[in-house]
Design an enzyme around this catalytic site. Structure first.
Site, PDB file in Angstrom:
ATOM      1  N   CYS A  51       0.822  -1.213   0.000  1.00 17.19           N
ATOM      2  CA  CYS A  51       0.000   0.000   0.000  1.00 17.19           C
ATOM      3  C   CYS A  51       0.853   1.258   0.000  1.00 17.19           C
ATOM      4  CB  CYS A  51      -0.941   0.007   1.204  1.00 17.19           C
ATOM      5  SG  CYS A  51      -0.100  -0.063   2.797  1.00 17.19           S
ATOM      6  N   SER A 108      10.028   2.707   5.898  1.00 20.11           N
ATOM      7  CA  SER A 108       8.581   2.601   5.988  1.00 20.11           C
ATOM      8  C   SER A 108       7.965   3.846   6.598  1.00 20.11           C
ATOM      9  CB  SER A 108       8.186   1.387   6.839  1.00 20.11           C
ATOM     10  OG  SER A 108       8.626   0.183   6.248  1.00 20.11           O
ATOM     11  N   GLN A 119       6.145  -9.027   3.208  1.00 23.70           N
ATOM     12  CA  GLN A 119       5.742  -8.658   1.853  1.00 23.70           C
ATOM     13  C   GLN A 119       6.896  -8.821   0.872  1.00 23.70           C
ATOM     14  OE1 GLN A 119       4.482  -4.793   3.122  1.00 23.70           O
ATOM     15  NE2 GLN A 119       2.316  -5.339   3.172  1.00 23.70           N
TER      16      GLN A 119
END
Length: 427
Positions: A51, A108, A119
């Site tokens: 995302c 992040s 991921q």
């Protein structure tokens, strides 16, 4: 073969642009194979799509960077210029350093968040299944996983992070005095929704529900939290029942529209509704944010809540960066060794050719009746002359400036027990 990384993330591109480059798990394999077919020579490619980021890692000559940029821009339906203005590129060891920082959670939105590591491992599995992983990318990613593990076990980087799920709960707590009195709807049944549901369930809300395209999967997740399972088709009629809505699906189009939310707010008699859209592309139409009784947040809106500060955080980051730099140096050394592989093979082949030639000559001498000592002497002298011929020729033909460096190199190669000082040649 070198490595380069091309990507865009939450710091370089808005959520709507990132949504254009989001890949579902089902899209990854065909996309990887399609891109590899565009490479002039067989190369390696892996895609990390979350995302907050989409990154393409390529093991190939950096001259393929421009075709890769054009290809990715075409996938997203934007111009190459638009993509360049919102993307970043890393080459060689810089690409490895970036991958190591991403895996360790230093790049992040949530410092030290652990989800990105899983991921990235999934991205490696997808590339391996598609047949596009290759030795260089495999080595880089495996080293990134080892670095990430060391960062998490040796530093306090994770202790100073607030997950997106925790941030969503904190925001909801600011709107509703008691979460025990709220009803919460989760749309989707993936890992992120499971994480968010775990955080909200810990606050014991009045009711929980899970809406998912596949009812069976939704029921499985709902069963873990004692929640009601709904179909996505039930959303328009049931939306008004919930105070909090958190959505994260893989849909390429919004599944909660402005009209449905307007009707829900009217049915709720203007009671506020808290909505979190964690999906990229969006699950909830952005126009919903304009409604006066709706509080809509996207992944980008949560960034302010998940930032931490202080001396402990800075110390953990510095410690993590040192671990990463050590990992980068190891990968750089491995790349250098890989580049020397063709030369090593050529040296072995030439040595074998010399050996076979001298053995053949020795056999002829034996067949003519030469004694063994004479044959051994000729064989070893022949091998020695062949081995030294090129080096001696270079030493004789070099000028003074070249000879000093050549003497130093030859001494390291052939006189390892007693290396000569180039300065001796000038005395």
């Amino acid at each position: 073969m070198s490595v380069f990384a091309l990507g865009l993330n939450h710091t370089t591109a808005p959520v709507d642009l990132r949504g254009r480059f989001a890949f579902t798990p089902e899209q990854i394999g065909p996309t990887l194979r399609g891109f590899r077919e565009r490479l002039e020579k067989p190369g390696e490619v892996a895609i990390v799509s979350t995302c907050n980021r989409t990154e393409v890692y390529v093991g190939a000559n950096p001259t393929l960077l421009t075709p890769a940029m054009d290809w990715l821009a075409g996938i997203g339906g934007v111009s190459s210029q638009t993509l360049r203005s919102h993307s970043y590129v890393f080459e060689g060891t810089a690409a490895a350093r970036h991958a190591f920082r991403v895996a360790s959670g230093l790049d992040s939105m949530v410092l030290g968040e652990p989800q990105i590591l899983g991921q990235m491992k999934q991205a490696v599995r997808e590339a391996d299944t598609a047949g596009t992983l290759g030795t260089t990318l495999h080595q880089m990613f495996q080293r990134s996983f080892a670095v990430a593990k060391e960062v998490r076990t040796s530093t306090e980087i994770g202790a100073h992070s607030i997950s997106m799920a925790a941030a969503a709960v904190r925001l909801a707590s600011q709107l509703f005095e008691e979460l025990r009195d709220t009803k919460v709807l989760f749309v989707g049944a993936g890992e992120m929704i499971e994480l968010v549901a775990t955080h909200f369930a810990a606050r014991t809300p009045k009711a929980l529900a899970v809406a998912n395209r596949t009812l069976e999967r939704g029921e499985k997740l709902a069963g873990r939290f004692g929640a009601e399972a709904l179909r996505l088709s039930d959303l328009p009629a049931r939306l008004a029942d919930f105070d909090i809505v958190v959505s994260c699906t893989a849909s390429s189009l919004p599944i909660i529209g402005l009209g449905a939310v307007e009707r829900a707010i009217k049915a709720r008699k203007r009671r506020p509704m808290f909505m979190v859209d964690l999906a990229v592309p969006r699950d909830i139409e952005p126009e919903v944010a304009r409604l006066s009784d709706v509080y809509l947040y996207t992944v980008d809106d949560l960034s302010a809540l998940v930032q931490t500060a202080g001396e402990k955080r800075q110390a953990a980051v510095e410690q993590a960066e040192a671990i990463i730099e050590s990992g980068v140096q190891g990968f750089e050394h491995w790349l250098g060794e890989r580049e020397a592989v063709p030369l090593i093979k050529a040296l072995h082949q030439q040595a074998d050719d010399w050996r076979h030639a001298e053995i053949a000559r020795a056999r002829k001498m034996l067949a003519r009746g030469a004694d063994v000592d004479t044959v051994f002497e000729a064989l070893t002298r022949g091998l020695t002359q062949k081995m030294l011929h090129g080096t001696m020729a270079e030493l004789h033909s070099a000028d003074n400036a070249q000879r000093a460096q050549l003497v130093h190199t030859v001494s390291k190669l052939f006189l390892r027990q007693n290396p000569r000082d180039p300065a001796d040649e000038t005395r």
